[in-house]
Design a protein around this motif. Sequence first.
Motif, PDB file in Angstrom:
ATOM      1  N   PRO A   1      -0.109 139.956 -64.142  1.00 16.05           N
ATOM      2  CA  PRO A   1      -1.446 140.336 -63.670  1.00 16.05           C
ATOM      3  C   PRO A   1      -1.534 141.832 -63.402  1.00 16.05           C
ATOM      4  O   PRO A   1      -2.681 142.625 -63.783  1.00 16.05           O
ATOM      5  CB  PRO A   1      -1.787 139.672 -62.565  1.00 16.05           C
ATOM      6  CG  PRO A   1      -0.741 138.375 -62.789  1.00 16.05           C
ATOM      7  CD  PRO A   1       0.517 139.089 -63.469  1.00 16.05           C
ATOM      8  N   VAL A   2      -0.551 142.463 -62.843  1.00 15.72           N
ATOM      9  CA  VAL A   2      -0.576 143.874 -62.904  1.00 15.72           C
ATOM     10  C   VAL A   2      -0.701 144.791 -64.006  1.00 15.72           C
ATOM     11  O   VAL A   2      -1.278 145.541 -64.206  1.00 15.72           O
ATOM     12  CB  VAL A   2       0.654 144.347 -61.907  1.00 15.72           C
ATOM     13  CG1 VAL A   2       0.943 146.066 -61.778  1.00 15.72           C
ATOM     14  CG2 VAL A   2       0.960 143.715 -60.857  1.00 15.72           C
TER      15      VAL A   2
ATOM     16  N   GLY B   1       0.652 127.299 -55.752  1.00 22.73           N
ATOM     17  CA  GLY B   1       0.725 125.675 -55.881  1.00 22.73           C
ATOM     18  C   GLY B   1      -0.801 125.163 -55.591  1.00 22.73           C
ATOM     19  O   GLY B   1      -0.783 124.073 -56.041  1.00 22.73           O
TER      20      GLY B   1
ATOM     21  N   ARG C   1      -2.030 134.237 -58.669  1.00 21.84           N
ATOM     22  CA  ARG C   1      -1.636 134.901 -59.595  1.00 21.84           C
ATOM     23  C   ARG C   1      -2.522 135.869 -60.387  1.00 21.84           C
ATOM     24  O   ARG C   1      -2.471 136.710 -61.370  1.00 21.84           O
ATOM     25  CB  ARG C   1      -1.307 134.038 -61.166  1.00 21.84           C
ATOM     26  CG  ARG C   1      -0.048 132.985 -60.889  1.00 21.84           C
ATOM     27  CD  ARG C   1       1.065 134.246 -60.770  1.00 21.84           C
ATOM     28  NE  ARG C   1       2.512 133.287 -60.539  1.00 21.84           N
ATOM     29  CZ  ARG C   1       3.107 132.844 -59.543  1.00 21.84           C
ATOM     30  NH1 ARG C   1       2.377 133.314 -58.619  1.00 21.84           N
ATOM     31  NH2 ARG C   1       4.049 132.142 -59.603  1.00 21.84           N
TER      32      ARG C   1
ATOM     33  N   GLY D   1       1.187 125.295 -51.036  1.00 18.76           N
ATOM     34  CA  GLY D   1       1.878 125.792 -52.220  1.00 18.76           C
ATOM     35  C   GLY D   1       1.938 127.351 -52.213  1.00 18.76           C
ATOM     36  O   GLY D   1       1.782 127.971 -53.255  1.00 18.76           O
TER      37      GLY D   1
ATOM     38  N   LYS E   1       5.026 121.562 -50.402  1.00 23.13           N
ATOM     39  CA  LYS E   1       5.155 122.108 -51.680  1.00 23.13           C
ATOM     40  C   LYS E   1       6.132 120.853 -52.327  1.00 23.13           C
ATOM     41  O   LYS E   1       6.621 120.130 -51.550  1.00 23.13           O
ATOM     42  CB  LYS E   1       5.973 123.340 -51.704  1.00 23.13           C
ATOM     43  CG  LYS E   1       7.372 123.582 -51.135  1.00 23.13           C
ATOM     44  CD  LYS E   1       7.656 124.850 -50.738  1.00 23.13           C
ATOM     45  CE  LYS E   1       7.942 125.767 -52.278  1.00 23.13           C
ATOM     46  NZ  LYS E   1       9.160 125.373 -52.934  1.00 23.13           N
ATOM     47  N   ARG E   2       6.310 120.849 -53.503  1.00 24.30           N
ATOM     48  CA  ARG E   2       7.098 119.657 -54.244  1.00 24.30           C
ATOM     49  C   ARG E   2       8.741 119.685 -54.080  1.00 24.30           C
ATOM     50  O   ARG E   2       9.227 118.727 -54.122  1.00 24.30           O
ATOM     51  CB  ARG E   2       7.079 119.586 -55.759  1.00 24.30           C
ATOM     52  CG  ARG E   2       5.247 119.577 -55.939  1.00 24.30           C
ATOM     53  CD  ARG E   2       5.018 119.679 -57.473  1.00 24.30           C
ATOM     54  NE  ARG E   2       5.556 121.266 -57.557  1.00 24.30           N
ATOM     55  CZ  ARG E   2       5.403 121.813 -58.862  1.00 24.30           C
ATOM     56  NH1 ARG E   2       5.233 121.046 -59.940  1.00 24.30           N
ATOM     57  NH2 ARG E   2       5.984 122.927 -58.966  1.00 24.30           N
ATOM     58  N   SER E   3       9.308 120.819 -53.528  1.00 19.14           N
ATOM     59  CA  SER E   3      10.838 121.025 -53.541  1.00 19.14           C
ATOM     60  C   SER E   3      11.108 122.285 -52.803  1.00 19.14           C
ATOM     61  O   SER E   3      10.231 122.948 -52.569  1.00 19.14           O
ATOM     62  CB  SER E   3      11.444 121.196 -54.946  1.00 19.14           C
ATOM     63  OG  SER E   3      10.761 122.239 -55.475  1.00 19.14           O
ATOM     64  N   LEU E   4      12.460 122.649 -52.801  1.00 22.37           N
ATOM     65  CA  LEU E   4      12.744 123.819 -52.045  1.00 22.37           C
ATOM     66  C   LEU E   4      12.747 124.990 -53.224  1.00 22.37           C
ATOM     67  O   LEU E   4      13.269 126.118 -52.896  1.00 22.37           O
ATOM     68  CB  LEU E   4      13.931 123.686 -51.272  1.00 22.37           C
ATOM     69  CG  LEU E   4      14.199 122.885 -50.177  1.00 22.37           C
ATOM     70  CD1 LEU E   4      15.372 122.644 -49.516  1.00 22.37           C
ATOM     71  CD2 LEU E   4      13.328 123.445 -49.055  1.00 22.37           C
TER      72      LEU E   4
ATOM     73  N   ALA F   1       9.156 135.112 -57.270  1.00 20.80           N
ATOM     74  CA  ALA F   1       9.937 136.309 -57.243  1.00 20.80           C
ATOM     75  C   ALA F   1      11.353 135.675 -57.324  1.00 20.80           C
ATOM     76  O   ALA F   1      12.450 136.272 -57.450  1.00 20.80           O
ATOM     77  CB  ALA F   1      10.059 137.032 -55.750  1.00 20.80           C
TER      78      ALA F   1
END
Length: 471
Positions: free
Chosen positions: A221-222, A322, A356, A395, A430-433, A438
């Motif tokens: 995006p940047v 998310g 994003r 998310g 969220k779905r997981s760890l 990043a």
Amino acid sequence: MSLLAVLQPGGSAATALYIVAFSMFIIGIKRGTHPSSAKQGNMIAAGGMLVAVATTLLLNGIGNWGLIGLGIAVGAAIGAIASFRVQMTAMPQMVALYNGVGGGAVALIAWSELRHGISVGGAIPLETLIPTLFAAVVGSVSFWGSNIAFGKLQEVIPTKPLKVPGQQAINALLLIGILVACVDIALNNSGPSQGIFIAILVAAALLGNLVVLPIGGADMPVVISLLNACTGLSAAAAGFALDNVALIVAGTLVGSSGTILTMEMATAMNRSVANVLFAGFGGAPAAGAARGEERPVTSIGAQDAAIKLAYADSVVIVPGYGLAVAQAQHAVKEMANELEKRGIEVNYAIHPVAGRMPGHMNVLLAEADVPYEQLKEMEEINPEMPRIGVAVVIGANDVTNPAAKNDPNSPIAGMPIIEVSEAQQVIVIKRSLSPGFAGIDNDLFYEPNTSMLFGDAKKAASEIAAEIQNL
Ligand code: NAP
């Protein structure tokens, strides 16, 4: 003179219409700065473009209506189909593609101007030749760079940074070669060679590819914003070459707004633009990457979350990428409605680079009719956090990671974050760890006042809404 040609290039009627067009661009941009007026701003700017295009087509000397009509029909059909089909999460690559097409068009215009100059014979005036060469080089870099950005975001080509040995040296050589060739054309201007010009276009194409290939997909995006600024500048240069004031103004507006956006995004990530361009970060997990599963976390279900939320005085929802993936905006609004029915204050904390693309969360939440006054910017909401009963992170990951504040060696060190840990309780959906963009672990998940609700954001928010209703 063609049948429709009613305006003289540079004449006062054409100039007046161009002034109307770019006034509409400026009003459009101004209106775009607030979600409540952004749609209208977009329509005004599009109207301005219609005026500019119509004025240009009505200028004396424009011909070949069949080809022009065909171009308009093909472009309009592609644009209309794409705008209906493309998902919000795919918007950055759509912008990359459109931007690339703009750069490519400018490079082709520059080429046609040069051919025209050669066919007329004699030297091309430097005030035309220099912007023509600038437009060709920058437009071509922008076209090819944007295509690579599109390919990465669409995962047509690998999203991770692709490095060629000696890349920087190759880029420097290409740039020097392009500059030398441009100077050569300018000095031997009595009959510039198209061969050298084509070589310049090819070198610029290589440069565009090589500059963007080593950049990680998630930094795109940047890069897209930077390339967008380049396209604007090349269009402005083409405007000088063609002596078209509307193109100069439109190109300058795109160039300057793209530059400002690039700087803002880099600042919000606490990175320099040079770091984004040359560090190759943003693709593979960075150093200190996720090692999450080893540490214990508190895991809760929708019912527990509903109880925590229903007995809070105030709730802050922190949306992230998310939420966009899950398209959870309507379910989240439904959950907020249930809380508000119980007299609970609900606000949304918007991080400048959540998601994003800039404004990603604002657009999603506006789609679900979340009132604008409930959207709080990071600087506004952070001081409020200690009085917030529950912060619900949906998310989002990096934009809440305390490592940005606490770990000077973290890849996101110094990035301002939404300080959810300051709230009395935190629920992370969220779905997981797994890490976010990043690629780093998030200590927030392991803090004593944090509860993890594992699952898809949309499903979890709907379940919580239903549970609150049942309380
Ligand atoms: P993030 O750090 O990328 O984290 C997003 C999280 O969403 C992931 O950890 C993922 O975890 C979760 N997720 C994915 N699908 C989900 C689903 N269906 N349901 C629930 N959760 C889901 O996102 P962020 O916190 O918004 O931060 C944005 C990042 O993008 C920042 O690092 C920023 O610097 C970068 N960036 C942003 C921009 C911009 O303009 N916005 C530009 C360039 C870079 P699970 O897989 O465990 O579910």
